[in-house]
Write a protein that holds these residues in place. Structure first.
Motif, PDB file in Angstrom:
ATOM      1  N   LEU A  88       0.862  -1.184   0.000  1.00 15.33           N
ATOM      2  CA  LEU A  88       0.000   0.000   0.000  1.00 15.33           C
ATOM      3  C   LEU A  88       0.896   1.232   0.000  1.00 15.33           C
ATOM      4  CD1 LEU A  88      -3.011  -0.577   2.443  1.00 15.33           C
ATOM      5  CD2 LEU A  88      -3.048  -0.427  -0.042  1.00 15.33           C
ATOM      6  N   THR A  89       0.401   2.286  -0.640  1.00 17.83           N
ATOM      7  CA  THR A  89       1.168   3.528  -0.696  1.00 17.83           C
ATOM      8  C   THR A  89       0.257   4.709  -0.419  1.00 17.83           C
ATOM      9  OG1 THR A  89       2.625   4.895  -2.066  1.00 17.83           O
ATOM     10  CG2 THR A  89       0.807   3.786  -3.174  1.00 17.83           C
ATOM     11  N   THR A  90       0.816   5.762   0.110  1.00 17.08           N
ATOM     12  CA  THR A  90       0.071   6.995   0.361  1.00 17.08           C
ATOM     13  C   THR A  90       1.026   8.174   0.270  1.00 17.08           C
ATOM     14  OG1 THR A  90      -1.453   8.115   1.875  1.00 17.08           O
ATOM     15  CG2 THR A  90       0.419   7.004   2.870  1.00 17.08           C
ATOM     16  N   GLN A  91       0.460   9.341   0.123  1.00 23.54           N
ATOM     17  CA  GLN A  91       1.256  10.565   0.063  1.00 23.54           C
ATOM     18  C   GLN A  91       0.864  11.461   1.228  1.00 23.54           C
ATOM     19  OE1 GLN A  91       0.798  13.845  -3.046  1.00 23.54           O
ATOM     20  NE2 GLN A  91       2.681  12.846  -3.770  1.00 23.54           N
ATOM     21  N   TYR A  92       1.861  11.915   1.952  1.00 24.12           N
ATOM     22  CA  TYR A  92       1.620  12.752   3.129  1.00 24.12           C
ATOM     23  C   TYR A  92       2.192  14.145   2.883  1.00 24.12           C
ATOM     24  CZ  TYR A  92       1.128  13.962   8.059  1.00 24.12           C
ATOM     25  OH  TYR A  92       0.754  14.548   9.239  1.00 24.12           O
ATOM     26  N   GLN A  93       1.350  15.163   3.132  1.00 28.76           N
ATOM     27  CA  GLN A  93       1.779  16.549   2.956  1.00 28.76           C
ATOM     28  C   GLN A  93       2.333  17.068   4.278  1.00 28.76           C
ATOM     29  OE1 GLN A  93       1.919  18.048   0.054  1.00 28.76           O
ATOM     30  NE2 GLN A  93       0.990  16.292  -0.987  1.00 28.76           N
ATOM     31  N   PHE A  94       3.647  16.967   4.415  1.00 25.16           N
ATOM     32  CA  PHE A  94       4.318  17.364   5.656  1.00 25.16           C
ATOM     33  C   PHE A  94       4.642  18.854   5.579  1.00 25.16           C
ATOM     34  CE2 PHE A  94       8.004  16.728   8.740  1.00 25.16           C
ATOM     35  CZ  PHE A  94       7.162  16.508   9.821  1.00 25.16           C
ATOM     36  N   ASN A  95       3.579  19.674   5.721  1.00 25.11           N
ATOM     37  CA  ASN A  95       3.701  21.120   5.557  1.00 25.11           C
ATOM     38  C   ASN A  95       2.889  21.837   6.630  1.00 25.11           C
ATOM     39  OD1 ASN A  95       5.284  21.505   3.071  1.00 25.11           O
ATOM     40  ND2 ASN A  95       3.586  20.445   2.070  1.00 25.11           N
ATOM     41  N   LYS A  96       3.008  23.153   6.623  1.00 28.21           N
ATOM     42  CA  LYS A  96       2.114  23.965   7.433  1.00 28.21           C
ATOM     43  C   LYS A  96       0.693  23.808   6.911  1.00 28.21           C
ATOM     44  CE  LYS A  96       5.686  27.437   8.383  1.00 28.21           C
ATOM     45  NZ  LYS A  96       6.084  28.861   8.235  1.00 28.21           N
ATOM     46  N   TYR A  97      -0.276  24.129   7.770  1.00 23.82           N
ATOM     47  CA  TYR A  97      -1.670  23.884   7.415  1.00 23.82           C
ATOM     48  C   TYR A  97      -2.089  24.741   6.227  1.00 23.82           C
ATOM     49  CZ  TYR A  97      -6.410  22.295   8.217  1.00 23.82           C
ATOM     50  OH  TYR A  97      -7.634  21.693   8.084  1.00 23.82           O
ATOM     51  N   ASN A  98      -2.856  24.132   5.332  1.00 25.64           N
ATOM     52  CA  ASN A  98      -3.257  24.788   4.090  1.00 25.64           C
ATOM     53  C   ASN A  98      -4.725  25.203   4.181  1.00 25.64           C
ATOM     54  OD1 ASN A  98      -3.152  25.789   1.534  1.00 25.64           O
ATOM     55  ND2 ASN A  98      -2.803  23.835   0.510  1.00 25.64           N
TER      56      ASN A  98
END
Length: 240
Positions: A88-98
């Motif tokens: 399984l794969t996923t993408q995580y947005q490791f950023n300040k809140y958008n």
């Protein structure tokens, strides 16, 4: 002598993981969790295409080394024969809140709407604050509320707003200005003032009606020239 015993084996098929979740626990650490696997020997964890760990557990703490941005996570399930049976794969947005802010202006009302940009996996907000200048309540908590209505506004004034949302990465700030419009001026036609001196009033006594009967004195009136005619006639008769 020999002993014989019948043993029944239930052979299971290896099932890869069916759930994968990523969460940020600090500004440089991710918690990766997976479940749903059966008859699996180990798991290979890949971050942005690189194998960073092989474990037989069901979770992993991964240090990002201070890197932020988009992070691709893949967990590969390996059976007891050493074969990869699924991932399984996923993408995580490791950023300040958008997020974004919209301000709507009515006659005497200001609406401030905080709109979350719906990203499946990103660090959750820890705090949210909305401030608006020149209002009775200038600072408000917006962590669980996204719509604010202000009615104590003055036409023609300018109000400055700031929204600050903080997560484990840091704070994201959006600000802007709201100018309340003036109410339109209603122009009415001026009333015409009439002066009594400009009006000509006719007295009833000055009006003579043509059908008014003549008075008795006018009926007994004798014109002066008739007297002269009578005297002349008498003188002529006397000379005859």
């Amino acid at each position: 002598s020999s002993i014989r015993q019948q043993i029944t084996f239930n052979v299971k098929h290896s099932l890869p993981i069916s759930y994968l979740h990523v969460d940020a626990v600090s500004s440089d650490t991710l918690l990766i969790i997976w479940t749903g696997a059966d008859c699996i020997q180990s798991y290979d964890v890949f971050i942005n295409g690189t194998n960073v760990n092989t474990t037989n557990g069901m979770s992993l703490l991964y240090n990002t080394g201070g890197a932020i941005g988009s992070i691709d996570v893949l967990v590969n399930s390996v059976d007891y024969y050493g074969r990869a049976v699924g991932n399984l794969t996923t993408q995580y947005q490791f950023n300040k809140y958008n997020f974004e802010v919209e301000a709507i202006i009515s006659k005497y009302i200001i609406l401030v709407i905080i709109k979350d940009k719906f990203i499946i996996q990103q660090p959750a907000p820890l705090s949210c604050e909305l401030t608006v200048t020149d209002l009775t309540q200038s600072s408000m908590d917006c962590l669980s509320k996204r719509l604010f209505i202000f009615t104590n506004v003055t036409e023609g004034d300018v109000y400055n707003y700031t929204v600050t949302i903080t997560n484990v990465i840091g704070s994201s700030v959006k600000n802007g200005s709201i100018a309340t419009p003036y109410s339109p001026v209603e122009v009415r036609p001026s009333e015409v003032q009439y002066s009594p001196s400009a009006m000509i009033m006719t007295s009833p006594s000055s009006v003579m009606e043509s059908n008014t009967p003549a008075s008795s004195s006018s009926r007994n009136y004798v014109p002066p020239w008739t007297v002269g005619v009578l005297i002349g006639a008498v003188a002529i008769l006397s000379s005859l």
